[in-house]
Design an enzyme around this catalytic site. Sequence first.
Site, PDB file in Angstrom:
ATOM      1  N   ARG A   1     -37.941  17.585 -85.804  1.00  5.68           N
ATOM      2  CA  ARG A   1     -37.729  17.681 -84.347  1.00  5.68           C
ATOM      3  C   ARG A   1     -38.959  17.215 -83.560  1.00  5.68           C
ATOM      4  O   ARG A   1     -39.242  17.737 -82.477  1.00  5.68           O
ATOM      5  CB  ARG A   1     -37.374  19.116 -83.937  1.00  5.68           C
ATOM      6  CG  ARG A   1     -36.027  19.600 -84.430  1.00  5.68           C
ATOM      7  CD  ARG A   1     -34.904  19.075 -83.538  1.00  5.68           C
ATOM      8  NE  ARG A   1     -33.621  19.625 -83.916  1.00  5.68           N
ATOM      9  CZ  ARG A   1     -32.985  20.586 -83.244  1.00  5.68           C
ATOM     10  NH1 ARG A   1     -33.505  21.100 -82.170  1.00  5.68           N
ATOM     11  NH2 ARG A   1     -31.810  21.001 -83.656  1.00  5.68           N
ATOM     12  N   ARG A  40     -38.399  18.763 -76.759  1.00 11.94           N
ATOM     13  CA  ARG A  40     -38.770  19.357 -75.474  1.00 11.94           C
ATOM     14  C   ARG A  40     -40.204  19.854 -75.372  1.00 11.94           C
ATOM     15  O   ARG A  40     -40.687  20.116 -74.282  1.00 11.94           O
ATOM     16  CB  ARG A  40     -37.811  20.517 -75.159  1.00 11.94           C
ATOM     17  CG  ARG A  40     -36.439  20.040 -74.733  1.00 11.94           C
ATOM     18  CD  ARG A  40     -35.425  21.146 -74.872  1.00 11.94           C
ATOM     19  NE  ARG A  40     -35.309  21.525 -76.272  1.00 11.94           N
ATOM     20  CZ  ARG A  40     -34.440  22.425 -76.739  1.00 11.94           C
ATOM     21  NH1 ARG A  40     -33.658  23.071 -75.911  1.00 11.94           N
ATOM     22  NH2 ARG A  40     -34.394  22.698 -78.023  1.00 11.94           N
ATOM     23  N   ARG A  78     -35.711  13.097 -70.368  1.00 14.03           N
ATOM     24  CA  ARG A  78     -34.556  13.988 -70.453  1.00 14.03           C
ATOM     25  C   ARG A  78     -34.135  14.513 -69.085  1.00 14.03           C
ATOM     26  O   ARG A  78     -32.966  14.857 -68.871  1.00 14.03           O
ATOM     27  CB  ARG A  78     -34.924  15.124 -71.397  1.00 14.03           C
ATOM     28  CG  ARG A  78     -33.935  16.180 -71.659  1.00 14.03           C
ATOM     29  CD  ARG A  78     -32.722  15.747 -72.424  1.00 14.03           C
ATOM     30  NE  ARG A  78     -31.922  16.945 -72.633  1.00 14.03           N
ATOM     31  CZ  ARG A  78     -31.222  17.548 -71.678  1.00 14.03           C
ATOM     32  NH1 ARG A  78     -31.161  17.026 -70.463  1.00 14.03           N
ATOM     33  NH2 ARG A  78     -30.560  18.672 -71.923  1.00 14.03           N
ATOM     34  N   ASP A 124     -28.422  13.325 -83.052  1.00 14.08           N
ATOM     35  CA  ASP A 124     -28.100  14.700 -83.429  1.00 14.08           C
ATOM     36  C   ASP A 124     -27.096  14.685 -84.559  1.00 14.08           C
ATOM     37  O   ASP A 124     -26.287  13.759 -84.670  1.00 14.08           O
ATOM     38  CB  ASP A 124     -27.537  15.492 -82.239  1.00 14.08           C
ATOM     39  CG  ASP A 124     -27.577  16.988 -82.530  1.00 14.08           C
ATOM     40  OD1 ASP A 124     -28.645  17.601 -82.338  1.00 14.08           O
ATOM     41  OD2 ASP A 124     -26.579  17.531 -83.005  1.00 14.08           O
ATOM     42  N   TYR A 157     -20.122  24.027 -88.030  1.00 14.85           N
ATOM     43  CA  TYR A 157     -19.996  23.783 -86.584  1.00 14.85           C
ATOM     44  C   TYR A 157     -18.555  23.475 -86.206  1.00 14.85           C
ATOM     45  O   TYR A 157     -18.055  23.925 -85.167  1.00 14.85           O
ATOM     46  CB  TYR A 157     -20.913  22.630 -86.151  1.00 14.85           C
ATOM     47  CG  TYR A 157     -22.366  23.054 -86.058  1.00 14.85           C
ATOM     48  CD1 TYR A 157     -22.811  23.832 -84.988  1.00 14.85           C
ATOM     49  CD2 TYR A 157     -23.280  22.701 -87.039  1.00 14.85           C
ATOM     50  CE1 TYR A 157     -24.138  24.244 -84.904  1.00 14.85           C
ATOM     51  CE2 TYR A 157     -24.602  23.109 -86.972  1.00 14.85           C
ATOM     52  CZ  TYR A 157     -25.030  23.876 -85.897  1.00 14.85           C
ATOM     53  OH  TYR A 157     -26.327  24.295 -85.818  1.00 14.85           O
TER      54      TYR A 157
HETATM   55  O1  CP3 Z   1     -36.250  15.429 -85.413  1.00 15.17           O
HETATM   56  C1  CP3 Z   1     -36.139  14.650 -84.411  1.00 15.17           C
HETATM   57  O2  CP3 Z   1     -37.067  14.465 -83.598  1.00 15.17           O
HETATM   58  C2  CP3 Z   1     -34.870  13.841 -84.301  1.00 15.17           C
HETATM   59  C3  CP3 Z   1     -33.844  14.392 -83.483  1.00 15.17           C
HETATM   60  C4  CP3 Z   1     -32.973  15.545 -83.946  1.00 15.17           C
HETATM   61  C5  CP3 Z   1     -32.326  16.390 -83.014  1.00 15.17           C
HETATM   62  N1  CP3 Z   1     -31.474  17.211 -83.683  1.00 15.17           N
HETATM   63  C6  CP3 Z   1     -32.521  16.336 -81.562  1.00 15.17           C
HETATM   64  C7  CP3 Z   1     -32.117  17.476 -80.719  1.00 15.17           C
HETATM   65  C8  CP3 Z   1     -32.541  15.939 -85.217  1.00 15.17           C
HETATM   66  C9  CP3 Z   1     -32.964  15.408 -86.591  1.00 15.17           C
HETATM   67  C10 CP3 Z   1     -31.579  16.979 -85.036  1.00 15.17           C
HETATM   68  C11 CP3 Z   1     -30.854  17.619 -86.143  1.00 15.17           C
HETATM   69  C12 CP3 Z   1     -30.047  18.818 -85.870  1.00 15.17           C
HETATM   70  N2  CP3 Z   1     -29.233  19.068 -84.805  1.00 15.17           N
HETATM   71  C13 CP3 Z   1     -29.896  19.887 -86.798  1.00 15.17           C
HETATM   72  C14 CP3 Z   1     -30.531  19.951 -88.150  1.00 15.17           C
HETATM   73  C15 CP3 Z   1     -31.952  20.380 -88.095  1.00 15.17           C
HETATM   74  C16 CP3 Z   1     -32.136  21.841 -87.811  1.00 15.17           C
HETATM   75  O3  CP3 Z   1     -32.710  22.141 -86.758  1.00 15.17           O
HETATM   76  O4  CP3 Z   1     -31.743  22.669 -88.647  1.00 15.17           O
HETATM   77  C17 CP3 Z   1     -29.029  20.818 -86.206  1.00 15.17           C
HETATM   78  C18 CP3 Z   1     -28.591  22.135 -86.809  1.00 15.17           C
HETATM   79  C19 CP3 Z   1     -28.610  20.291 -84.948  1.00 15.17           C
HETATM   80  C20 CP3 Z   1     -27.638  20.875 -84.000  1.00 15.17           C
HETATM   81  C21 CP3 Z   1     -28.262  21.170 -82.696  1.00 15.17           C
HETATM   82  N3  CP3 Z   1     -28.682  20.219 -81.778  1.00 15.17           N
HETATM   83  C22 CP3 Z   1     -28.530  22.436 -82.123  1.00 15.17           C
HETATM   84  C23 CP3 Z   1     -28.237  23.762 -82.809  1.00 15.17           C
HETATM   85  C24 CP3 Z   1     -29.088  22.209 -80.879  1.00 15.17           C
HETATM   86  C25 CP3 Z   1     -29.414  23.258 -79.854  1.00 15.17           C
HETATM   87  C26 CP3 Z   1     -30.637  23.987 -80.171  1.00 15.17           C
HETATM   88  C27 CP3 Z   1     -31.791  23.362 -79.457  1.00 15.17           C
HETATM   89  O5  CP3 Z   1     -32.816  23.117 -80.104  1.00 15.17           O
HETATM   90  O6  CP3 Z   1     -31.639  23.164 -78.249  1.00 15.17           O
HETATM   91  C28 CP3 Z   1     -29.224  20.812 -80.690  1.00 15.17           C
HETATM   92  C29 CP3 Z   1     -29.796  20.120 -79.519  1.00 15.17           C
HETATM   93  C30 CP3 Z   1     -30.922  19.151 -79.787  1.00 15.17           C
HETATM   94  N4  CP3 Z   1     -30.975  18.256 -80.806  1.00 15.17           N
HETATM   95  C31 CP3 Z   1     -32.066  18.962 -78.978  1.00 15.17           C
HETATM   96  C32 CP3 Z   1     -32.818  17.919 -79.545  1.00 15.17           C
HETATM   97  C33 CP3 Z   1     -34.101  17.315 -79.022  1.00 15.17           C
HETATM   98  C34 CP3 Z   1     -32.376  19.695 -77.678  1.00 15.17           C
HETATM   99  C35 CP3 Z   1     -31.508  19.086 -76.628  1.00 15.17           C
HETATM  100  C36 CP3 Z   1     -32.164  18.919 -75.295  1.00 15.17           C
HETATM  101  O7  CP3 Z   1     -33.024  18.015 -75.088  1.00 15.17           O
HETATM  102  O8  CP3 Z   1     -31.778  19.669 -74.378  1.00 15.17           O
END
Ligand code: CP3
Length: 339
Positions: free
Chosen positions: A23, A27, A36, A72, A147
């Site tokens: 990640r 943010r 964003r 994502d 999911y």
């Molecule tokens: O790693 C990186 O920089 C690449 C981008 C990336 C995102 N999500 C961006 C993201 C990657 C590799 C993911 C994978 C992801 N997404 C997983 C597997 C990794 C893990 O954390 O276990 C999962 C379970 C998700 C599903 C997901 N996406 C959730 C549960 C959420 C909400 C929780 C949160 O952190 O807000 C997201 C949103 C998300 N994915 C954000 C980002 C940057 C935040 C969204 C925003 O900018 O508002």
Amino acid sequence: MNDTFLKACRGEKTAYTPVWLMRQAGRYLPEYRKVRSKVDFLTLCKTPELAAEVTIQPVEILKVDVAILFSDILIPVEAMGMKLEFSESKGPILYDPVRNDVAVSRLRSIKAKEDVPFVMDAVKLLVKKLNVPLIGFSGAPFTLATYMIEGGSSRNFINTKRMMYQTPELFGKLMDKIRDTVIDYLQAQIDAGANAVQIFDSWAGVLSPVDFEAYALPCVQKIVSALKGKVPVIYFAFNGSAMLKLVKKSGADIFGIDWRIDMADAIGMLGSDVAVQGNLDPCTLFGPKDLIRDRVKGILNRAEGAKGHIFNLGHGILPETPVENAIAMVEAVHELSSR
Ligand code: CP3
């Protein structure tokens, strides 16, 4: 091109231990929040120029050795036919959760190049711009299935496990559709130029070992064997440190390790013929810099028995993390591992 990461994936000698943060585009970076603030999250994922821009940010700011595509794991799920929304408070929401035969039958395995072309366009842009390798990624079938069945995040995964136990054939049909989607999706990212792929099994750890082996592992094995030898494959079964012997059976080249196990013990369970990645508790980055440095040193030492080591956190960096501490971690890895 800085090839330290790819060398470590293959278990070759490197001048220092390569590092990135799960990640890493997100943010906690003001530069990310600025982009964003103008678009919603899904638009950001679906606009190749913007996705590429935020993918590059941590490479420049943190000086990490590899980039991970900004996207994502739920993007291909939407393309399979589900309505997806990201809510600021509740995280991802999938409407009309998949709980019966009609719902599973309606889903389609995607052809990534046609159905999510923006992902491959972002990859192509990035391989032109980057001076480090690019990791493509996908969710693992079990994690994506949770999911799809729960309709979002869950505490006890009752709907998923009920389907698994009561209608194993239906669950299997769903998993096979997701598996085919993941194979096509990762292959398309590789064709577009991704130098490695990571399979995120974020919820594997809610399964008992016997259920992991029966319901989740077979699909991961099929995905890995479809991609084997093309690019390095990283498999990260989060919260799975008690069942690393089973996790190893996926056949991946590199294994993600969370922070609930000592790195040397993890290597003991996996064997010294594979590479490892991860292990630092993401909350370490809320501590003082000398503690961060100390923990980095500990993991570097404890990872010496592995075929290769890629430094990373044990899960994603948290939005509240001070950027300067993430930078301090990367610096510490580079400095303390330099040979
Ligand atoms: O790693 C990186 O920089 C690449 C981008 C990336 C995102 N999500 C961006 C993201 C990657 C590799 C993911 C994978 C992801 N997404 C997983 C597997 C990794 C893990 O954390 O276990 C999962 C379970 C998700 C599903 C997901 N996406 C959730 C549960 C959420 C909400 C929780 C949160 O952190 O807000 C997201 C949103 C998300 N994915 C954000 C980002 C940057 C935040 C969204 C925003 O900018 O508002």
